[in-house]
Structure formats: structure tokens, C-alpha cells
Design an enzyme around this catalytic site. Structure first.
Site, mmCIF file in Angstrom:
data_model
loop_
_atom_site.group_PDB
_atom_site.id
_atom_site.type_symbol
_atom_site.label_atom_id
_atom_site.label_comp_id
_atom_site.label_asym_id
_atom_site.label_seq_id
_atom_site.Cartn_x
_atom_site.Cartn_y
_atom_site.Cartn_z
ATOM 1 N N PRO A 9 35.736 35.111 35.957
ATOM 2 C CA PRO A 9 36.310 34.514 36.959
ATOM 3 C C PRO A 9 36.551 35.381 38.007
ATOM 4 C CG PRO A 9 37.968 34.740 35.186
ATOM 5 C CD PRO A 9 36.481 34.767 34.529
ATOM 6 N N ASN A 10 36.144 35.204 39.409
ATOM 7 C CA ASN A 10 36.294 35.785 40.551
ATOM 8 C C ASN A 10 35.361 36.793 40.840
ATOM 9 O OD1 ASN A 10 38.877 34.542 41.360
ATOM 10 N ND2 ASN A 10 39.797 35.507 39.537
ATOM 11 N N ARG A 17 36.598 40.407 47.590
ATOM 12 C CA ARG A 17 37.988 40.721 46.893
ATOM 13 C C ARG A 17 38.271 42.104 46.531
ATOM 14 N NH1 ARG A 17 37.317 40.199 40.289
ATOM 15 N NH2 ARG A 17 39.516 40.309 40.365
ATOM 16 N N TYR A 22 36.808 46.995 43.543
ATOM 17 C CA TYR A 22 35.471 46.366 43.249
ATOM 18 C C TYR A 22 34.220 46.722 44.306
ATOM 19 C CZ TYR A 22 39.133 43.867 40.303
ATOM 20 O OH TYR A 22 39.896 43.591 39.480
ATOM 21 N N ASN A 74 31.367 40.801 31.627
ATOM 22 C CA ASN A 74 32.233 41.188 32.333
ATOM 23 C C ASN A 74 33.277 39.828 32.418
ATOM 24 O OD1 ASN A 74 34.513 41.910 33.772
ATOM 25 N ND2 ASN A 74 33.135 42.917 35.500
ATOM 26 N N ALA A 77 39.115 38.535 34.158
ATOM 27 C CA ALA A 77 40.891 38.455 33.832
ATOM 28 C C ALA A 77 40.862 37.869 32.459
ATOM 29 C CB ALA A 77 41.923 37.638 34.758
ATOM 30 N N HIS A 80 41.773 40.055 29.198
ATOM 31 C CA HIS A 80 43.116 40.314 28.785
ATOM 32 C C HIS A 80 43.865 39.282 28.287
ATOM 33 C CE1 HIS A 80 41.996 43.696 31.378
ATOM 34 N NE2 HIS A 80 42.047 42.759 32.491
ATOM 35 N N ASP A 87 35.984 35.336 19.896
ATOM 36 C CA ASP A 87 35.423 34.494 19.001
ATOM 37 C C ASP A 87 34.051 34.148 19.108
ATOM 38 O OD1 ASP A 87 37.820 34.696 17.208
ATOM 39 O OD2 ASP A 87 38.549 32.519 17.728
ATOM 40 N N GLU A 98 30.637 45.335 26.996
ATOM 41 C CA GLU A 98 31.666 44.900 27.894
ATOM 42 C C GLU A 98 31.704 45.637 28.994
ATOM 43 O OE1 GLU A 98 35.500 46.015 26.395
ATOM 44 O OE2 GLU A 98 36.729 44.983 27.742
ATOM 45 N N HIS A 100 33.467 46.650 32.850
ATOM 46 C CA HIS A 100 34.396 46.376 34.084
ATOM 47 C C HIS A 100 33.981 47.465 35.274
ATOM 48 C CE1 HIS A 100 36.903 43.923 31.311
ATOM 49 N NE2 HIS A 100 36.663 45.051 30.420
ATOM 50 N N ILE A 101 34.004 46.910 36.239
ATOM 51 C CA ILE A 101 33.708 47.411 37.591
ATOM 52 C C ILE A 101 34.532 48.448 37.854
ATOM 53 C CG2 ILE A 101 33.332 47.254 40.150
ATOM 54 C CD1 ILE A 101 32.423 44.549 39.273
ATOM 55 N N SER A 102 36.021 48.108 37.685
ATOM 56 C CA SER A 102 37.009 48.973 38.071
ATOM 57 C C SER A 102 37.423 49.920 36.586
ATOM 58 C CB SER A 102 38.157 48.399 38.529
ATOM 59 O OG SER A 102 38.910 47.432 37.425
ATOM 60 N N ARG A 107 44.953 50.837 35.657
ATOM 61 C CA ARG A 107 45.475 50.120 36.413
ATOM 62 C C ARG A 107 46.715 49.456 35.459
ATOM 63 N NH1 ARG A 107 41.129 46.107 38.650
ATOM 64 N NH2 ARG A 107 42.750 45.608 40.065
ATOM 65 N N ARG A 111 46.415 44.933 31.971
ATOM 66 C CA ARG A 111 44.812 45.206 31.880
ATOM 67 C C ARG A 111 44.434 46.117 30.575
ATOM 68 N NH1 ARG A 111 43.148 42.668 36.737
ATOM 69 N NH2 ARG A 111 44.747 42.921 38.281
#
Ligand code: DQA
Length: 147
Positions: A9-10, A17, A22, A74, A77, A80, A87, A98, A100-102, A107, A111
Site C-alpha cells: 500500500p501507498n 508521499r 521515500y 516491500n 505498512a 507491521h 504465511d 524484504e 524498505h526504502i526508509s 522510525r 515500525r
């Protein structure tokens, strides 16, 4: 070699954003850059983004049924919150990185939990969109370049 690159998402809002977290590169431009990188490596890539948890589960399962060799994900959200994504990755047993950009570890407290991490062969955080190409490189190395 065929890889699925799945974004949650997002992430379609990249470049719009929270640029402080990001960056300013748009989602479409990121896809173009990673596709070019994969082409250079001779890796077939399938990109997918969804704001919906079940659709992400479906895509992870599709990766298996379509004969993918690995997944870069990625989960946004859902990282988390989602046991369903954990699963799903466990179900398909495909090597999964996995991304994550940030720098999530620096943070908010909420997170600091990643459900999916337990099923992943590697986690890359805080490298910006470069993290995706690094994840591809890692899987190419892991899986062997002649595949
Ligand atoms: C993110 C970090 C998550 O905490 C956040 O919810 C995202 C993006 C990242 O790429 O840094 O949507 O996964």
C-alpha cells in the site's frame, strides 16, 4: 531467471508521499529503472503493486504457480501487521527479500515489528529505491547466474 517484485500500500505514491522518507523518484520511474537493471542481468521481472492485502497474497501465490525463482517484496505498512503475508511467503517457499526504502529501524516504534521478516532470506532497509536493485542482485547471486 524470473523474479516477482511486489509492492504494498501507498508505494504507488512514491515521489508524491513524504519525500523526506521515500525520496522524489516516482513509482513509474522506479519501475523503469529496476526493469532496465533486470534486463542488463538477463532477469525476467514481473512488477506488481496493490493497496489490498489479499491481492498481495494472491500475487505471492501466483509467483509460485507461474514458476518464479524468487520474490522481492516491500509490503509497506502491512509489514507491521500482516500474518497473512508472512504465511503466503512461507507457503510458496521461494527465496524472498524484504525491502524498505526508509530506515524503518530509526522510525516509530510501530515500525519495529516485521511479521514477514521471519520468512525472508534478507532484509534491506534505508537504501532508498536502490534497495530493490540490491535485492535483485542478491537473489541473482543466491540463485546462480546461469538459471
Ligand atoms: C516502508 C516502511 C513502512 O513502515 C511504511 O508503512 C511504508 C513504506 C518503506 O519502504 O520504507 O509504506 O515499507
Amino acid at each position: 531467471m524470473k523474479l516477482y517484485i511486489i509492492n504494498g500500500p501507498n508505494l504507488n505514491m512514491l515521489g508524491i508521499r513524504e519525500p523526506a522518507h521515500y525520496g522524489s523518484c516516482r513509482y513509474e520511474d522506479m519501475v523503469e529503472g529496476i526493469c532496465a537493471h533486470c534486463k542488463e542481468l538477463g532477469v525476467e521481472v514481473c512488477f506488481y503493486q496493490s493497496n489490498h492485502e489479499g491481492d498481495l497474497v494472491d500475487k505471492i501465490q501466483e509467483a509460485y504457480f507461474e514458476g518464479a525463482d524468487g520474490i522481492v517484496i516491500n509490503p509497506g505498512a502491512y509489514t507491521h501487521t500482516s500474518i497473512a503475508l508472512l504465511d503466503a511467503v512461507k507457503s510458496v517457499s521461494l527465496p524472498t527479500v524484504e525491502v524498505h526504502i526508509s530506515k524503518v529501524e530509526e522510525r516509530e516504534d510501530f515500525r519495529q515489528v516485521s511479521y514477514i521478516r521471519a520468512a525472508c532470506v534478507k532484509t534491506i532497509t534505508g537504501h532508498g529505491i536502490k534497495g530493490y536493485s540490491e535485492a535483485v542482485d542478491y537473489l541473482v547471486e543466491l540463485l546462480g547466474k546461469d538459471k
